[in-house]
Design a protein around this motif. Structure first.
Motif, PDB file in Angstrom:
ATOM      1  N   MET A 123       0.944  -1.206   0.324  1.00  0.00           N
ATOM      2  CA  MET A 123      -0.306  -0.235   0.212  1.00  0.00           C
ATOM      3  C   MET A 123       1.034   1.347   0.188  1.00  0.00           C
ATOM      4  SD  MET A 123      -3.139   1.181   2.877  1.00  0.00           S
ATOM      5  CE  MET A 123      -3.589  -0.493   2.265  1.00  0.00           C
ATOM      6  N   TYR A 124       0.673   2.191  -1.512  1.00  0.00           N
ATOM      7  CA  TYR A 124       1.728   3.277  -1.508  1.00  0.00           C
ATOM      8  C   TYR A 124       2.117   4.314   0.254  1.00  0.00           C
ATOM      9  CZ  TYR A 124       2.825   2.908  -6.265  1.00  0.00           C
ATOM     10  OH  TYR A 124       3.352   2.229  -7.533  1.00  0.00           O
ATOM     11  N   HIS A 125       2.272   4.951  -0.114  1.00  0.00           N
ATOM     12  CA  HIS A 125       2.288   5.715   1.219  1.00  0.00           C
ATOM     13  C   HIS A 125       3.472   6.820   1.524  1.00  0.00           C
ATOM     14  CE1 HIS A 125       2.933   7.725   5.464  1.00  0.00           C
ATOM     15  NE2 HIS A 125       2.008   8.385   5.161  1.00  0.00           N
ATOM     16  N   GLN A 126       3.899   7.224   0.666  1.00  0.00           N
ATOM     17  CA  GLN A 126       4.423   8.495   0.007  1.00  0.00           C
ATOM     18  C   GLN A 126       4.372   9.911  -0.486  1.00  0.00           C
ATOM     19  OE1 GLN A 126       6.689   6.591  -3.499  1.00  0.00           O
ATOM     20  NE2 GLN A 126       6.484   4.767  -2.462  1.00  0.00           N
ATOM     21  N   PRO A 127       4.145  10.382   1.114  1.00  0.00           N
ATOM     22  CA  PRO A 127       3.627  11.876   1.682  1.00  0.00           C
ATOM     23  C   PRO A 127       4.115  12.539   0.793  1.00  0.00           C
ATOM     24  CG  PRO A 127       3.672  11.077   3.359  1.00  0.00           C
ATOM     25  CD  PRO A 127       4.518   9.515   2.529  1.00  0.00           C
ATOM     26  N   THR A 128       5.346  12.844   0.509  1.00  0.00           N
ATOM     27  CA  THR A 128       6.311  13.710  -0.084  1.00  0.00           C
ATOM     28  C   THR A 128       6.591  13.502  -1.182  1.00  0.00           C
ATOM     29  OG1 THR A 128       8.790  12.029   0.354  1.00  0.00           O
ATOM     30  CG2 THR A 128       8.084  13.812   2.511  1.00  0.00           C
ATOM     31  N   ALA A 129       5.896  11.822  -2.426  1.00  0.00           N
ATOM     32  CA  ALA A 129       6.233  12.339  -3.703  1.00  0.00           C
ATOM     33  C   ALA A 129       5.404  13.402  -4.041  1.00  0.00           C
ATOM     34  CB  ALA A 129       6.377  10.582  -4.121  1.00  0.00           C
ATOM     35  N   ASN A 130       5.946  13.600  -5.367  1.00  0.00           N
ATOM     36  CA  ASN A 130       4.908  14.357  -6.358  1.00  0.00           C
ATOM     37  C   ASN A 130       4.420  14.124  -6.780  1.00  0.00           C
ATOM     38  OD1 ASN A 130       6.380  16.997  -5.928  1.00  0.00           O
ATOM     39  ND2 ASN A 130       7.461  16.129  -8.042  1.00  0.00           N
ATOM     40  N   PRO A 131       2.592  14.257  -7.297  1.00  0.00           N
ATOM     41  CA  PRO A 131       2.005  12.908  -7.723  1.00  0.00           C
ATOM     42  C   PRO A 131       1.980  12.417  -9.396  1.00  0.00           C
ATOM     43  CG  PRO A 131       0.652  14.856  -6.937  1.00  0.00           C
ATOM     44  CD  PRO A 131       2.322  15.859  -6.716  1.00  0.00           C
ATOM     45  N   GLY A 132       1.928  11.274  -9.323  1.00  0.00           N
ATOM     46  CA  GLY A 132       1.360  10.896 -10.525  1.00  0.00           C
ATOM     47  C   GLY A 132       0.078  10.874 -11.695  1.00  0.00           C
ATOM     48  N   LEU A 133      -0.048  10.025 -12.618  1.00  0.00           N
ATOM     49  CA  LEU A 133      -1.296  10.258 -13.077  1.00  0.00           C
ATOM     50  C   LEU A 133      -2.289   9.782 -12.467  1.00  0.00           C
ATOM     51  CD1 LEU A 133       0.264   8.287 -16.937  1.00  0.00           C
ATOM     52  CD2 LEU A 133      -0.617  11.068 -16.266  1.00  0.00           C
ATOM     53  N   GLY A 134      -2.061   8.389 -11.592  1.00  0.00           N
ATOM     54  CA  GLY A 134      -3.195   8.676 -10.603  1.00  0.00           C
ATOM     55  C   GLY A 134      -3.091   9.334  -9.577  1.00  0.00           C
ATOM     56  N   GLY A 135      -2.639  10.376  -9.609  1.00  0.00           N
ATOM     57  CA  GLY A 135      -2.815  11.283  -8.616  1.00  0.00           C
ATOM     58  C   GLY A 135      -1.689  11.255  -7.255  1.00  0.00           C
ATOM     59  N   PRO A 136      -1.703  11.257  -6.215  1.00  0.00           N
ATOM     60  CA  PRO A 136      -0.419  11.493  -5.107  1.00  0.00           C
ATOM     61  C   PRO A 136      -0.789   9.720  -4.889  1.00  0.00           C
ATOM     62  CG  PRO A 136      -2.521  12.527  -3.938  1.00  0.00           C
ATOM     63  CD  PRO A 136      -2.724  12.177  -5.331  1.00  0.00           C
ATOM     64  N   TYR A 137       0.838   9.614  -4.865  1.00  0.00           N
ATOM     65  CA  TYR A 137       0.341   7.244  -3.723  1.00  0.00           C
ATOM     66  C   TYR A 137       1.008   7.421  -2.296  1.00  0.00           C
ATOM     67  CZ  TYR A 137       3.476   7.769  -8.564  1.00  0.00           C
ATOM     68  OH  TYR A 137       3.939   7.882 -10.097  1.00  0.00           O
ATOM     69  N   LEU A 138      -0.526   7.365  -2.546  1.00  0.00           N
ATOM     70  CA  LEU A 138      -0.949   7.597  -0.992  1.00  0.00           C
ATOM     71  C   LEU A 138      -2.430   7.353  -0.702  1.00  0.00           C
ATOM     72  CD1 LEU A 138      -0.942  11.170   0.664  1.00  0.00           C
ATOM     73  CD2 LEU A 138       0.618   9.094   1.053  1.00  0.00           C
ATOM     74  N   TYR A 139      -2.178   5.308  -0.524  1.00  0.00           N
ATOM     75  CA  TYR A 139      -2.933   3.962   0.063  1.00  0.00           C
ATOM     76  C   TYR A 139      -3.591   3.303  -0.809  1.00  0.00           C
ATOM     77  CZ  TYR A 139      -3.287   7.533   3.690  1.00  0.00           C
ATOM     78  OH  TYR A 139      -2.680   8.538   4.296  1.00  0.00           O
ATOM     79  N   GLN A 140      -2.862   3.858  -2.229  1.00  0.00           N
ATOM     80  CA  GLN A 140      -3.539   2.632  -3.395  1.00  0.00           C
ATOM     81  C   GLN A 140      -2.513   1.835  -3.524  1.00  0.00           C
ATOM     82  OE1 GLN A 140      -2.199   6.658  -4.226  1.00  0.00           O
ATOM     83  NE2 GLN A 140      -4.628   7.179  -4.893  1.00  0.00           N
ATOM     84  N   TRP A 141      -2.418   0.675  -4.469  1.00  0.00           N
ATOM     85  CA  TRP A 141      -1.345  -0.328  -4.682  1.00  0.00           C
ATOM     86  C   TRP A 141      -1.163  -0.620  -5.609  1.00  0.00           C
ATOM     87  CZ3 TRP A 141      -5.859  -5.023  -3.592  1.00  0.00           C
ATOM     88  CH2 TRP A 141      -6.681  -4.386  -1.602  1.00  0.00           C
ATOM     89  N   ASN A 142       0.404  -1.385  -5.823  1.00  0.00           N
ATOM     90  CA  ASN A 142       1.474  -0.757  -6.268  1.00  0.00           C
ATOM     91  C   ASN A 142       2.228  -2.799  -6.166  1.00  0.00           C
ATOM     92  OD1 ASN A 142       3.819  -0.748  -8.356  1.00  0.00           O
ATOM     93  ND2 ASN A 142       4.822  -0.349  -6.781  1.00  0.00           N
ATOM     94  N   ASP A 143       2.168  -3.550  -7.261  1.00  0.00           N
ATOM     95  CA  ASP A 143       3.278  -4.465  -7.159  1.00  0.00           C
ATOM     96  C   ASP A 143       4.648  -4.231  -7.030  1.00  0.00           C
ATOM     97  OD1 ASP A 143       2.832  -4.225  -9.701  1.00  0.00           O
ATOM     98  OD2 ASP A 143       2.536  -6.289 -10.426  1.00  0.00           O
ATOM     99  N   ASP A 144       5.413  -5.160  -5.868  1.00  0.00           N
ATOM    100  CA  ASP A 144       6.765  -4.616  -6.011  1.00  0.00           C
ATOM    101  C   ASP A 144       7.311  -6.001  -6.032  1.00  0.00           C
ATOM    102  OD1 ASP A 144       9.180  -3.946  -5.596  1.00  0.00           O
ATOM    103  OD2 ASP A 144       8.840  -2.372  -4.248  1.00  0.00           O
TER     104      ASP A 144
END
Length: 150
Positions: A123-144
């Motif tokens: 679950m993304y938790h990157q409050p300092t990252a610049n938003p991407g195409l899907g918005g802020p990198y907060l709480y959405q899921w990413n496979d890693d």
């Protein structure tokens, strides 16, 4: 270590968040899974939008607590098993919950899962990252990659 919070409204009434600001204490997916099992639990299965919102609120409260929390994704219990690399369009359907839950609920970030060699989910938790195409990198899921330290 971690903060344990209990609620009565969900199938799993207690949740424990463990966040390590010290990068050397962060662990890979299997290590996180084993730590949860040793503690009598399992990596988180999210079964509904309401449960997703509950976890988001817990993370927001942790952030507001003055703990100095910063960027750092959280492992959840979703993963893709099997040998080889899944690159077909069926790849998103190959993800399963580590605790055996059959919930179809997903909260993927835009263009995720990317599959390939990435088979474990955060679950993304990157409050300092610049938003991407899907918005802020907060709480959405990413496979890693499963050996990444979160």
């Amino acid at each position: 270590s971690g903060q344990k919070v209990c609620y009565g409204a969900f199938k799993r009434s207690c949740y424990k968040l463990a966040y390590f600001q010290d990068l050397s204490r962060r662990v890979g997916f299997q290590e996180a899974r084993q730590a949860c099992e040793i503690d009598g639990g399992a990596l988180l299965s999210l079964e509904s939008e309401a449960e997703q919102q509950l976890i988001e609120n817990m993370l927001q409260n942790l952030t507001k607590s003055g703990s100095g929390i910063s960027d750092g994704d959280f492992w959840i219990g979703l993963w893709r098993s099997g040998d080889g690399l899944a690159t077909s369009s069926a790849c998103p359907d190959l993800y399963q919950w580590a605790d055996g839950s059959m919930s179809p609920f997903r909260n993927w970030y835009t263009d995720e899962p990317s599959c390939g060699s990435e088979a474990c989910v955060v679950m993304y938790h990157q409050p300092t990252a610049n938003p991407g195409l899907g918005g802020p990198y907060l709480y959405q899921w990413n496979d890693d990659r499963c050996n990444m330290k979160h």
